[in-house]
Design a protein around this motif. Structure first.
Motif, PDB file in Angstrom:
ATOM      1  N   LEU A 139       0.852  -1.190   0.000  1.00  6.76           N
ATOM      2  CA  LEU A 139       0.000   0.000   0.000  1.00  6.76           C
ATOM      3  C   LEU A 139       0.889   1.243   0.000  1.00  6.76           C
ATOM      4  CD1 LEU A 139      -2.411  -1.051   2.918  1.00  6.76           C
ATOM      5  CD2 LEU A 139      -2.921  -1.175   0.465  1.00  6.76           C
ATOM      6  N   GLU A 140       0.309   2.418  -0.298  1.00  7.72           N
ATOM      7  CA  GLU A 140       1.072   3.666  -0.170  1.00  7.72           C
ATOM      8  C   GLU A 140       1.287   3.962   1.309  1.00  7.72           C
ATOM      9  OE1 GLU A 140      -0.696   6.986  -2.149  1.00  7.72           O
ATOM     10  OE2 GLU A 140      -0.126   6.260  -4.132  1.00  7.72           O
ATOM     11  N   HIS A 141       2.494   4.484   1.624  1.00 10.93           N
ATOM     12  CA  HIS A 141       2.796   4.861   3.009  1.00 10.93           C
ATOM     13  C   HIS A 141       3.483   6.219   3.037  1.00 10.93           C
ATOM     14  CE1 HIS A 141       1.503   1.047   4.579  1.00 10.93           C
ATOM     15  NE2 HIS A 141       2.319   0.385   3.772  1.00 10.93           N
ATOM     16  N   GLU A 142       3.520   6.796   4.242  1.00 15.19           N
ATOM     17  CA  GLU A 142       4.172   8.088   4.425  1.00 15.19           C
ATOM     18  C   GLU A 142       4.878   8.111   5.770  1.00 15.19           C
ATOM     19  OE1 GLU A 142       1.223  11.198   4.894  1.00 15.19           O
ATOM     20  OE2 GLU A 142       0.563  10.350   6.798  1.00 15.19           O
ATOM     21  N   PHE A 143       5.640   9.162   5.986  1.00 17.43           N
ATOM     22  CA  PHE A 143       6.311   9.401   7.266  1.00 17.43           C
ATOM     23  C   PHE A 143       5.970  10.823   7.672  1.00 17.43           C
ATOM     24  CE2 PHE A 143       9.642  11.316   9.741  1.00 17.43           C
ATOM     25  CZ  PHE A 143      10.058  10.343  10.618  1.00 17.43           C
ATOM     26  N   MET A 144       5.389  10.988   8.867  1.00 17.71           N
ATOM     27  CA  MET A 144       5.096  12.338   9.351  1.00 17.71           C
ATOM     28  C   MET A 144       5.294  12.388  10.851  1.00 17.71           C
ATOM     29  SD  MET A 144       1.833  14.835   8.801  1.00 17.71           S
ATOM     30  CE  MET A 144       0.621  13.745   9.425  1.00 17.71           C
ATOM     31  N   VAL A 145       5.890  13.496  11.324  1.00 21.05           N
ATOM     32  CA  VAL A 145       6.118  13.682  12.763  1.00 21.05           C
ATOM     33  C   VAL A 145       4.969  14.504  13.334  1.00 21.05           C
ATOM     34  CG1 VAL A 145       7.669  14.605  14.525  1.00 21.05           C
ATOM     35  CG2 VAL A 145       8.612  13.583  12.453  1.00 21.05           C
ATOM     36  N   PHE A 152      14.461  17.321   7.990  1.00 21.19           N
ATOM     37  CA  PHE A 152      13.913  18.367   8.871  1.00 21.19           C
ATOM     38  C   PHE A 152      14.870  18.604  10.019  1.00 21.19           C
ATOM     39  CE2 PHE A 152      12.381  14.355  10.543  1.00 21.19           C
ATOM     40  CZ  PHE A 152      12.433  14.502  11.915  1.00 21.19           C
ATOM     41  N   LYS A 153      14.639  19.717  10.703  1.00 20.00           N
ATOM     42  CA  LYS A 153      15.469  20.066  11.857  1.00 20.00           C
ATOM     43  C   LYS A 153      14.658  19.804  13.117  1.00 20.00           C
ATOM     44  CE  LYS A 153      19.118  23.350  12.412  1.00 20.00           C
ATOM     45  NZ  LYS A 153      19.686  24.638  12.052  1.00 20.00           N
ATOM     46  N   ALA A 154      15.238  19.073  14.040  1.00 26.34           N
ATOM     47  CA  ALA A 154      14.584  18.809  15.325  1.00 26.34           C
ATOM     48  C   ALA A 154      14.753  20.053  16.195  1.00 26.34           C
ATOM     49  CB  ALA A 154      15.208  17.582  15.980  1.00 26.34           C
ATOM     50  N   GLU A 189      -3.833  13.882  15.906  1.00 27.50           N
ATOM     51  CA  GLU A 189      -3.441  14.085  14.513  1.00 27.50           C
ATOM     52  C   GLU A 189      -4.708  14.167  13.658  1.00 27.50           C
ATOM     53  OE1 GLU A 189      -2.602  14.387  10.879  1.00 27.50           O
ATOM     54  OE2 GLU A 189      -3.382  12.406  11.276  1.00 27.50           O
ATOM     55  N   MET A 190      -5.078  15.398  13.318  1.00 31.61           N
ATOM     56  CA  MET A 190      -6.319  15.636  12.567  1.00 31.61           C
ATOM     57  C   MET A 190      -6.036  16.385  11.273  1.00 31.61           C
ATOM     58  SD  MET A 190      -8.934  14.548  14.314  1.00 31.61           S
ATOM     59  CE  MET A 190      -9.480  14.140  15.952  1.00 31.61           C
ATOM     60  N   GLN A 191      -5.222  17.410  11.384  1.00 34.55           N
ATOM     61  CA  GLN A 191      -5.055  18.335  10.258  1.00 34.55           C
ATOM     62  C   GLN A 191      -4.002  17.877   9.261  1.00 34.55           C
ATOM     63  OE1 GLN A 191      -4.237  19.125  13.419  1.00 34.55           O
ATOM     64  NE2 GLN A 191      -5.648  20.646  14.198  1.00 34.55           N
ATOM     65  N   HIS A 192      -3.370  16.767   9.528  1.00 39.68           N
ATOM     66  CA  HIS A 192      -2.323  16.289   8.639  1.00 39.68           C
ATOM     67  C   HIS A 192      -1.211  17.330   8.521  1.00 39.68           C
ATOM     68  CE1 HIS A 192      -1.842  12.601   6.365  1.00 39.68           C
ATOM     69  NE2 HIS A 192      -0.999  13.254   5.620  1.00 39.68           N
ATOM     70  N   GLU A 193      -0.732  17.788   9.664  1.00 39.03           N
ATOM     71  CA  GLU A 193       0.371  18.750   9.717  1.00 39.03           C
ATOM     72  C   GLU A 193       1.490  18.189  10.571  1.00 39.03           C
ATOM     73  OE1 GLU A 193      -0.477  22.698  11.151  1.00 39.03           O
ATOM     74  OE2 GLU A 193      -1.854  22.998   9.480  1.00 39.03           O
ATOM     75  N   SER A 194       2.718  18.422  10.139  1.00 43.55           N
ATOM     76  CA  SER A 194       3.842  17.914  10.918  1.00 43.55           C
ATOM     77  C   SER A 194       4.286  18.945  11.964  1.00 43.55           C
ATOM     78  CB  SER A 194       5.005  17.562  10.001  1.00 43.55           C
ATOM     79  OG  SER A 194       5.516  18.724   9.406  1.00 43.55           O
ATOM     80  N   VAL A 195       4.927  18.462  13.021  1.00 39.07           N
ATOM     81  CA  VAL A 195       5.414  19.331  14.102  1.00 39.07           C
ATOM     82  C   VAL A 195       6.545  20.222  13.601  1.00 39.07           C
ATOM     83  CG1 VAL A 195       6.589  19.333  16.339  1.00 39.07           C
ATOM     84  CG2 VAL A 195       4.823  17.651  15.872  1.00 39.07           C
ATOM     85  N   PHE A 196       7.483  19.622  12.875  1.00 35.94           N
ATOM     86  CA  PHE A 196       8.647  20.359  12.387  1.00 35.94           C
ATOM     87  C   PHE A 196       8.499  20.576  10.890  1.00 35.94           C
ATOM     88  CE2 PHE A 196      10.405  17.672  15.908  1.00 35.94           C
ATOM     89  CZ  PHE A 196      10.494  18.706  16.841  1.00 35.94           C
ATOM     90  N   GLU A 197       8.936  21.738  10.446  1.00 37.55           N
ATOM     91  CA  GLU A 197       8.831  22.057   9.028  1.00 37.55           C
ATOM     92  C   GLU A 197       9.558  20.999   8.198  1.00 37.55           C
ATOM     93  OE1 GLU A 197       9.987  26.086   8.126  1.00 37.55           O
ATOM     94  OE2 GLU A 197       9.748  25.652   5.991  1.00 37.55           O
TER      95      GLU A 197
END
Ligand SMILES: [Cu+2]
Length: 152
Positions: A78-84, A116-118, A91-99
């Protein structure tokens, strides 16, 4: 060239070198964990999905200010992704913590690179929040997540 100028040049080179070394010590080296996405979890950093478990992911450790470069290979079907994210449940808006801490939806057999930068210390989660094949649940709900720990 007189001695004064030579001494001045040597002094400038020494100061530039010292500042460069200092800045280098201040910004830790980038870390580059390679992750493999499968149904439903992430492998990498010595972590393997147990054959009978098929969920989870390794803990990624970073230092504040460190650049994290994730190479994500999709070995699933299946398609997969990585998001922090800050909070798995929120997790509702599909936004990551770090740019930049979010990949494209990555097709089976393909690889995505995320850099990304931690920026802030804390305990975060990464996961796949796509729902192909698991609707209305997300892949993270099936166990496709892990922790990202950013130390001060
Ligand atoms: Cu997924």
């Amino acid at each position: 060239m007189n001695k004064g100028i030579i001494i001045a040049i040597v002094a400038v080179i020494a100061v530039v070198g010292a500042v460069g070394t200092f800045l280098n010590l201040q910004s830790p080296q980038a870390i580059t964990p390679n992750l493999v996405a499968k149904e439903f979890g992430f492998e990498g950093l010595g972590y393997k999905l147990a054959d009978n478990q098929f969920k989870g992911g390794p803990t990624i450790q970073a230092k504040v200010g460190q650049t994290v470069r994730i190479v994500l290979k999709n070995e699933g079907t299946l398609e997969h992704e990585f998001m922090v994210v800050e909070d798995l449940m929120a997790e509702m808006q599909h936004e990551s913590v770090f740019e930049g801490a979010m990949s494209e939806a990555t097709k089976p057999g393909q690889t995505s690179t995320i850099t990304f930068k931690a920026e802030k210390p804390g305990k975060y989660f990464y996961g796949c929040f796509l729902d192909e094949g698991t609707k209305p649940e997300k892949h993270a709900d099936k166990g496709m997540f892990g922790e990202l720990v950013v130390e001060d």
